[in-house]
Design a protein around this motif. Structure first.
Motif, mmCIF file in Angstrom:
data_model
loop_
_atom_site.group_PDB
_atom_site.id
_atom_site.type_symbol
_atom_site.label_atom_id
_atom_site.label_comp_id
_atom_site.label_asym_id
_atom_site.label_seq_id
_atom_site.Cartn_x
_atom_site.Cartn_y
_atom_site.Cartn_z
ATOM 1 N N LEU A 120 8.753 5.610 3.677
ATOM 2 C CA LEU A 120 7.833 6.382 4.623
ATOM 3 C C LEU A 120 8.998 7.460 5.253
ATOM 4 C CD1 LEU A 120 5.539 4.225 6.571
ATOM 5 C CD2 LEU A 120 5.049 5.834 4.609
ATOM 6 N N GLY A 121 10.373 6.983 4.947
ATOM 7 C CA GLY A 121 11.349 7.967 5.530
ATOM 8 C C GLY A 121 11.784 7.955 6.817
ATOM 9 N N GLU A 122 10.988 7.052 7.559
ATOM 10 C CA GLU A 122 11.330 6.747 8.899
ATOM 11 C C GLU A 122 11.173 5.350 9.322
ATOM 12 O OE1 GLU A 122 8.276 8.779 11.112
ATOM 13 O OE2 GLU A 122 7.997 10.485 9.576
ATOM 14 N N ASP A 152 0.838 -1.378 -0.224
ATOM 15 C CA ASP A 152 0.031 0.124 -0.161
ATOM 16 C C ASP A 152 0.816 1.225 -0.089
ATOM 17 O OD1 ASP A 152 -2.104 -1.431 -0.022
ATOM 18 O OD2 ASP A 152 -2.751 -1.334 2.082
ATOM 19 N N THR A 153 2.150 1.042 0.442
ATOM 20 C CA THR A 153 2.819 2.303 0.590
ATOM 21 C C THR A 153 3.528 2.806 -0.776
ATOM 22 O OG1 THR A 153 4.704 0.948 0.936
ATOM 23 C CG2 THR A 153 3.563 1.884 2.901
ATOM 24 N N GLY A 154 3.093 1.689 -1.821
ATOM 25 C CA GLY A 154 3.667 2.113 -3.118
ATOM 26 C C GLY A 154 5.200 1.514 -3.370
ATOM 27 N N PHE A 155 5.408 0.702 -2.358
ATOM 28 C CA PHE A 155 6.573 -0.153 -2.754
ATOM 29 C C PHE A 155 6.296 -1.560 -3.467
ATOM 30 C CE2 PHE A 155 9.770 -3.323 -0.835
ATOM 31 C CZ PHE A 155 10.951 -2.434 -0.912
ATOM 32 N N ASP A 182 15.187 -6.768 -6.786
ATOM 33 C CA ASP A 182 15.043 -5.402 -6.990
ATOM 34 C C ASP A 182 13.573 -4.825 -6.308
ATOM 35 O OD1 ASP A 182 17.287 -4.837 -8.497
ATOM 36 O OD2 ASP A 182 16.335 -5.488 -10.296
ATOM 37 N N SER A 183 13.760 -3.613 -5.915
ATOM 38 C CA SER A 183 12.331 -2.863 -5.300
ATOM 39 C C SER A 183 12.209 -1.773 -6.069
ATOM 40 C CB SER A 183 12.504 -2.732 -3.961
ATOM 41 O OG SER A 183 13.719 -2.291 -3.715
ATOM 42 N N PHE A 203 13.051 -2.242 5.222
ATOM 43 C CA PHE A 203 13.541 -1.643 4.274
ATOM 44 C C PHE A 203 12.496 -0.838 3.365
ATOM 45 C CE2 PHE A 203 14.669 -1.475 -0.410
ATOM 46 C CZ PHE A 203 15.985 -0.786 -0.598
ATOM 47 N N GLU A 204 11.387 -1.541 3.484
ATOM 48 C CA GLU A 204 10.206 -0.707 2.581
ATOM 49 C C GLU A 204 9.966 0.563 3.308
ATOM 50 O OE1 GLU A 204 6.763 -3.155 1.920
ATOM 51 O OE2 GLU A 204 5.650 -1.452 2.368
#
Lengths: 452, 82, 349
Positions: free
Chosen positions: C346-348, B11-14, B22-23, C340-341
């Motif tokens: 989110l940068g945190e 959901d975060t766009g990852f 790869d991500s 890592f995600e």
């Protein structure tokens, strides 16, 4: 149901070592207005691309510079460097603020005269002055800054013929510890050329030596180099006093102060690292005040700063022509302005902002100009939100040199607009037309007709 | 067009490709498209959906969709004979 | 007595094969007796190991690269501070120091965040490019060096310096070139990363000895521990080192701080020649990655820095344990992709 705001779909590989997006929003924060004028409206009214100059920023910058020097030194005079931007409206703003004119060609000299500058307030610099230029400068009592011995001799001859004693200064080059050393203009200090030239002038008694001039480089980031330069000119002036008992009226420190632009290859942005006027003023004024002049002999300090005076006031507004993807997958965006009008893109990484709101998503992009030429690259790498065709952008800090070094190449040069203090936008240079360009062309009769 | 079925979408766009390690990051509309592609929706249906959902004309969506999908191919996120 | 709570932001979490000083500094802070410290990591890249070292770093935030400029950094720190209420920030990268020095007043005034940094003048005058003048000013021998701006200048170096010579970047990187070809290759590589100018330095034969130290900004050397690398990685970084007894080196450090009133942590990189002469190669304007050796030898320099940042008076350390050693090791941290995600999107974390 109301449809949602659209944004182009984006996907980017997460690589180590690329700029993370957290906190970098200010770099691509949209700029929708300049001095309360809407970017969109300006483009609608004057076309795209269009150069925009903020009168407020120009005047504020002048006042800032003036304050920086006048609070540190009793006699200060700015001279507007015409080559930096010689659109008459721009020149006149600075003349209204009190600037003299500093010109480097007959063309610029005529412009200054036509703008109403009195001759004795036009400083004539540069290596290329024709006889016609020199005669006109002599007649108008303009200070002529001598660049080389050939000019010195020619000027002496003219003075003889005209039975006048022209006011002159010599341009001095010197080692101030900076790179590259500008030793192609004027007479060298270290090897004694400058002192020899001074002696020739004073002993020859045909020319009136009123000033000493230097211009140590361009986009200078080191105020201390100016202190060295001021010391060396002061040393010459004091030498003149000692040997001939004469007082040099002015010391002209030239220009070259860096603007807030970021030079290509520099790591930190220029807006954070470029010295401000106070730092340059401190270096120069301290050096002159401590050089050993008696108070009544303190020379007038002349400054010809161009770039730092107007760069910030200039913007280029443009639009997206197209997006494409390069063979290696990189995003490329083609703008309607290129290096032909944004000449400074060759040495600066110009700050470019979108002119409309976006989400926080960005992509790495190459920004190309519209020319059908491979060198037409505005930014070889920039992080921008997903721009679409016809979106607008604002290029910052373009006031210096672009509106003089631009080329009429492939397309016409755009209009220039001044955002007036009166709250109105004023056209100060019309967009070029094919008629303007062809007005100077001549067609031989026998080439008029052809059959295909 | 179909994308690799084992792509992990968050959901975060990852986006994570387990076969290569790869991500990627995508914006919300990109994520929406990836989800639809994963559900085997047809290109035409996806575009129709986008047109109905977003303030954009068909031409723009057509163009950007093509560009996005080409990007997926370039990143090797599509099935070979999709 | 209950320990005082303290929240400290630390950069340089790149505890990789050529490590940043962040993690060693954090270890030193965790050793402090009077403070119960919460560590906020400030990272530039999602793969800086410190982000994932939760026993040392309580929370990490990504911050913009120095090249994004001061405004971006300030905005981001403002956000981080609104959540974490930072007491102190200890920056550990040369390349970010300019921005932090410029922002220190704003950080103090707007966010009540303390720093203990050198002044801009101190920071600037010890730049590699200014080292010759620096040496003259403070009476320290310095190898001959020169700034160059273009590859064309490399040809003349043979006469001026001879080979080998050292090719250095403005902020980081140094390579020994044995031929003009190599010098050109390093010029390209280093200028591509850190911009111009490139600094050419005379190669000085001898033993490298380094000092990690801290000054109080008033001319006093609060602490200093000299060290010789006893094992060097293929990147030229210390793998192991030992605390030395070297009065002359200590005097050099003391005189330097007396002269330039250095404020904060720093490292002297020196060469001791066969004839026992000392040449200054470089001054790093922050703690080195091996600063924890000083802690091990009895001088907790980061603790002294924290106290001085908070305005406390700190007495100079009197001695340290000669012969204390450090040996670096690498360690494979296991973490979930989810982490890592999170830091990436989110940068945190």
């Amino acid at each position: 149901m109301k449809r949602q705001q659209y944004e182009r779909p984006l996907i980017q590989r997460i690589n180590s070592g690329i700029m993370n997006k957290f906190g970098t929003k200010t770099e691509y924060a949209p700029v929708t207005h300049i001095d309360d004028f809407s970017v969109k409206e300006l483009i609608k009214q004057y076309g795209s691309p269009v150069f925009v100059i903020s009168e407020k920023t120009m005047r504020d910058t002048y006042k800032e510079a003036n304050r920086a020097f006048k609070t540190r030194y009793p006699k200060v005079q700015f001279a507007w460097s015409y080559k930096t931007n010689y659109i008459n409206a721009v020149c006149n703003v600075f003349h209204q603020e009190g600037s003299w004119a500093e010109v480097v060609s007959g063309f610029e000299y005529k412009k200054a005269l036509q703008n109403g500058m009195p001759g004795n307030k036009i400083i004539f610099n540069g290596p290329d002055k024709t006889d016609e230029d020199l005669i006109s400068a002599i007649n108008n009592n303009s200070p002529i800054h001598i660049d080389h011995l050939d000019e010195l001799y020619r000027l002496t001859e003219l003075a003889d013929e005209m039975k006048k004693k022209p006011n002159v200064a010599i341009r001095v080059n010197m080692d101030t510890g900076i790179y590259p050393m500008w030793d192609r203009f004027g007479f060298n200090y270290e090897n004694g050329q400058a002192w020899d030239a001074i002696n020739k002038i004073i002993l020859g008694d045909k020319l009136e030596l009123v000033g000493l001039h230097t211009h140590i480089g361009t986009f200078m980031l080191s105020p201390s180099a100016y202190a060295i330069a001021a010391n060396k000119l002061a040393d010459l002036a004091l030498g003149v006093k000692k040997k001939f008992g004469r007082t040099i009226q002015y010391i002209d420190m030239g220009g070259g102060f860096a603007s807030k632009n970021t030079l290509k290859g520099s790591y930190l942005p220029g807006s954070d690292t470029s010295p401000d006027f106070n730092q340059f003023a401190e270096a120069i004024c301290t050096a002159l005040l401590n050089a050993g002049f008696v108070e009544k002999d303190l020379p007038l300090l002349v400054l010809e700063t161009g770039r730092a005076m107007i760069d910030d006031a200039g913007y280029l507004l443009g639009s997206v022509i197209a997006n494409k993807r390069l063979s290696d997958g990189r995003r490329a965006t083609i703008m309607d302005f290129g290096v032909n009008i944004l000449f400074t893109a060759f040495w600066y990484s110009h700050k470019i902002s979108p002119a409309q709101d976006f989400s926080t998503y960005t992509e790495d992009t190459v920004l190309y100009g519209p020319l059908c030429m491979n060198i037409d690259v505005v930014r070889d790498q920039i992080t921008l939100p997903p721009l679409k065709k016809d979106d607008h952008v604002v290029v910052h800090t373009v006031g210096a040199y672009n509106m003089t070094q631009w080329m009429q190449f492939i397309s016409m040069r755009p209009a220039v607009v001044m955002l007036g203090l009166d709250g109105k936008s004023h056209l100060i240079r019309k967009r070029e037309t094919i008629e303007n360009i062809e007005a100077n062309e001549v067609m031989p009769e026998y080439l008029l007709k052809f059959k295909i | 067009m179909s994308i690799k079925k084992n792509l992990a979408l968050s959901d975060t766009g990852f986006v994570f490709n387990p076969s290569t390690g790869d991500s990627y990051s995508v914006n919300p509309i990109g994520l929406e498209i990836l989800r639809m592609l994963k559900e085997n929706k047809k290109d035409e249906d996806i575009k129709k959906h986008l047109l109905a959902t977003y303030q954009a004309d068909f031409e723009t969506i057509e163009k950007d969709y093509y560009d996005f999908v080409k990007g997926l191919e370039q990143l090797k996120l599509t099935e070979n004979n999709g | 007595m209950a320990k005082k709570k303290l929240t400290v932001g630390v950069t340089g979490l790149n505890n990789i094969d050529s490590p940043g000083p962040g993690i060693p500094v954090i270890r030193a802070l965790k050793d402090m007796k009077d403070f119960d410290v919460r560590i906020i990591g400030l990272s530039y890249d999602s793969l800086e190991p410190g982000i994932y070292m939760h026993d040392l770093v309580d929370k990490t935030y990504q911050i913009p690269l120095p090249s994004a400029g001061q405004q971006s950094l300030l905005t981001r720190l403002d956000y981080i501070n609104s959540i974490e209420n930072l007491d102190i920030i200890i920056p550990n990268f040369d390349a970010e120091l300019f921005n932090f020095i410029k922002l220190q007043d704003a950080l103090k005034k707007k966010m009540n965040i303390h720093t203990f940094l050198p002044t801009l003048e101190q920071f600037e005058e010890r730049h590699k490019s200014n080292l010759p003048e620096f040496g003259v000013k403070y009476g320290i021998k310095v190898p001959k060096s020169k700034m160059i701006h273009s590859m064309a200048e490399i040809h003349s170096l043979a006469y001026e310096f001879g080979y080998p010579l050292v090719v250095k970047g403005k902020f980081y990187d140094a390579s020994i070139a044995y031929s003009p070809d190599q010098a050109m290759a390093y010029f390209n590589k280093i200028s591509g990363k850190w911009g111009l100018p490139i600094i050419i330095q005379q190669y000085t034969q001898g033993t490298e000895v380094n000092v990690t130290a801290i000054g109080d900004g008033k001319g006093n050397l609060i602490g200093a521990v000299p060290m010789r690398k006893t094992y060097i990685t293929d990147k030229g970084k210390a793998w192991a080192g030992v605390a030395l007894e070297d009065e002359e080196l200590m005097d050099i450090a003391k005189n330097l701080v007396k002269g330039n009133k250095w404020r904060g942590g720093f490292e002297l990189e020196m060469i001791r020649t066969e004839k026992n002469e000392y040449f200054l190669i470089e001054i790093n304007p922050r703690f080195p990655a091996w600063v924890y050796l000083a802690v091990g030898a009895g001088q907790n320099h980061p603790e002294a820095l924290v106290k001085m940042a908070l305005g406390e008076k700190v007495e100079p350390f009197k001695n340290y344990e000669v012969g204390k050693m450090f040996i670096r090791y690498s360690y494979d941290l296991i973490c979930d992709l989810k982490e890592f995600e999170t830091i990436t999107t989110l940068g945190e974390l």
